[in-house]
Design an enzyme around this catalytic site. Structure first.
Site, PDB file in Angstrom:
ATOM      1  N   HIS A 107      22.171  63.433  46.665  1.00  0.00           N
ATOM      2  CA  HIS A 107      21.803  62.925  47.982  1.00  0.00           C
ATOM      3  C   HIS A 107      22.136  61.433  48.105  1.00  0.00           C
ATOM      4  CE1 HIS A 107      19.979  66.842  48.355  1.00  0.00           C
ATOM      5  NE2 HIS A 107      19.325  66.603  47.232  1.00  0.00           N
ATOM      6  N   GLU A 144      13.592  62.149  46.696  1.00  0.00           N
ATOM      7  CA  GLU A 144      14.501  62.639  45.661  1.00  0.00           C
ATOM      8  C   GLU A 144      15.700  61.709  45.506  1.00  0.00           C
ATOM      9  OE1 GLU A 144      17.297  66.521  44.593  1.00  0.00           O
ATOM     10  OE2 GLU A 144      16.250  66.411  46.518  1.00  0.00           O
ATOM     11  N   GLU A 281      18.018  70.191  37.738  1.00  0.00           N
ATOM     12  CA  GLU A 281      16.819  70.007  38.544  1.00  0.00           C
ATOM     13  C   GLU A 281      15.723  69.598  37.562  1.00  0.00           C
ATOM     14  OE1 GLU A 281      16.726  70.160  41.747  1.00  0.00           O
ATOM     15  OE2 GLU A 281      18.241  71.576  42.468  1.00  0.00           O
TER      16      GLU A 281
END
Length: 317
Positions: A107, A144, A281
Site C-alpha cells: 500500500h 497497515e 501477512e
C-alpha cells in the site's frame, strides 16, 4: 493486508484451531499442520509444505470483511513510536554481496487521498483489478501502510548489513501506489534474486497469526509463473520458518491449515512476477492480541529479523 490485491473480505467460517508444536532442536522446526507435519529445517530447506493450501481469508473469492475504507480517509494514524530511519546504502562486503533484494512495502500512506487513482483497473494477466487499495488499520487508527513501511525499512537495514543491494517499490516518496502491475515489474526489471511484499491482514477478531503467500502455477495473458513457482516456494518456506523462530508468533489459525503457507493464483503482484517472490501477512490488524504485537517496535524488529534471516538463508543456499 489481505487483499484483492488487497480488498478485504471476511474469512471463511473459522476452522477449529489445530494444535501447533513449534520445536527448535538443532536444525529443525516442526510445525503441526492439517493432515500431517510440515518441517522447516533451520536452514529452510526442509520438506515442502502441502500444495494447494486453502485460499486465504480476507483475499478475493470469499465474503467481504472489514473494508479498507473503514479507516477515515486522510486521517492521521495513531502509529506507535520508533519507526526506524532509512539507512544509507551499505558499502561493506558481506555474505549477500552481489545479491539484489526488492522489498515491496504494501500500500502507501498517500492512497487514502487518491482513491480515484488507485481504483483504476490494471491487467494482472488472468483478469483486471484495482491499481491498489488503502490497506487496513487497527481500531486505534494505526494504518497497515505505516506498518509496512516501518518493517520494510528495518528489513532493509538488516539486509544491507549483510551486503545485499536493497531496492524499494515505494518509500513513502510518491503520492500513491505504485499499482500492482508496476510493483511486479519493478522486481522483474531489477533482476531481483528475491522479492518480498510486506503486509498485515484485516480479518475478523479471533483470527490470528502470520502466513506467507506463494504463487500458484499460472499461464494466462501476461502472466506466466511456471519458472518461479519452485524457487518462490523455497523462499517462502525459509521465510516462514525463520519468522516463526524470530517472533515466536504462530502460523495463521485461519489460513493454510496451520502451515503458515498459502498458495494463490489471483494476485497480480505474484502472477506478473518473473523472479522469486512471496507476500507475507505478518498478523491480523483487527485482532487485539495480534495488534499488541504489530504495534510494538520491538516485535516489528523481530519480524524484520525473521524475514531477513529467511531471505539470507535462501540466497546462500
Amino acid at each position: 493486508m489481505s487483499y484483492d490485491e488487497n480488498q478485504h473480505r471476511d474469512p471463511r467460517p473459522r476452522p477449529s484451531r489445530r494444535g501447533l508444536v513449534a520445536l527448535v532442536a538443532g536444525a529443525a522446526l516442526v510445525i503441526g499442520g492439517a493432515g500431517g507435519w510440515l518441517v522447516w529445517q533451520a536452514d529452510g530447506s526442509g520438506g515442502g509444505a502441502p500444495t494447494g493450501s486453502a485460499t486465504s481469508a480476507g483475499k478475493p473469492g470469499g465474503s467481504k470483511g472489514p473494508s479498507p475504507s473503514s479507516t477515515p480517509s486522510g486521517s492521521k494514524s495513531a502509529a506507535p513510536p520508533a519507526s526506524s530511519p532509512a539507512p544509507s546504502p551499505s558499502k561493506k562486503a558481506g555474505p549477500l554481496a552481489g545479491k539484489v533484494v526488492v522489498v515491496d512495502p504494501g500500500h502507501n500512506p498517500g492512497n487514502f487521498s487518491h482513491t480515484r487513482e488507485i481504483n483504476r483497473q490494471v491487467d494482472i494477466g488472468t483478469n483486471r483489478k484495482e491499481c491498489d487499495t488503502t490497506g487496513t488499520a487497527t481500531g486505534a487508527g494505526y494504518r497497515e501502510a505505516d506498518f509496512t513501511l516501518d518493517v520494510s525499512r528495518r528489513l532493509r537495514t538488516l539486509l544491507e548489513e549483510q551486503g545485499a543491494k536493497v531496492q524499494f517499490t515505494q518509500d513513502g516518496d510518491r503520492p500513491f501506489g505504485p499499482c500492482i502491475d508496476e510493483r511486479a515489474r519493478f522486481g522483474n526489471e531489477a533482476g531481483a534474486d528475491a522479492v518480498i511484499s510486506v503486509h498485515a491482514d484485516g480479518s475478523a477478531v479471533g483470527n490470528r497469526g502470520f502466513h506467507v503467500i506463494l504463487p500458484d502455477r499460472v499461464k494466462a495473458g501476461a502472466a506466466d509463473t511456471s519458472k518461479i513457482v519452485g524457487p518462490s516456494r523455497e523462499l517462502g518456506e525459509r521465510i516462514a520458518g525463520r519468522f516463526l523462530r524470530a517472533t515466536g508468533s504462530s502460523p495463521s489459525n485461519y489460513v493454510g491449515g496451520g502451515t503458515g503457507l498459502d498458495v494463490r493464483k489471483d494476485l497480480g503482484g505474484l502472477n506478473l512476477s518473473t523472479v522469486p517472490k512471496v507476500f507475507i501477512e505478518c498478523g491480523n490488524m483487527r485482532d487485539p492480541e495480534d495488534v499488541a504485537l504489530l504495534t510494538s517496535p520491538s516485535w516489528r524488529q523481530k519480524a524484520a529479523q525473521g524475514m531477513a534471516d529467511g531471505i539470507s538463508s535462501y540466497l546462500q543456499r
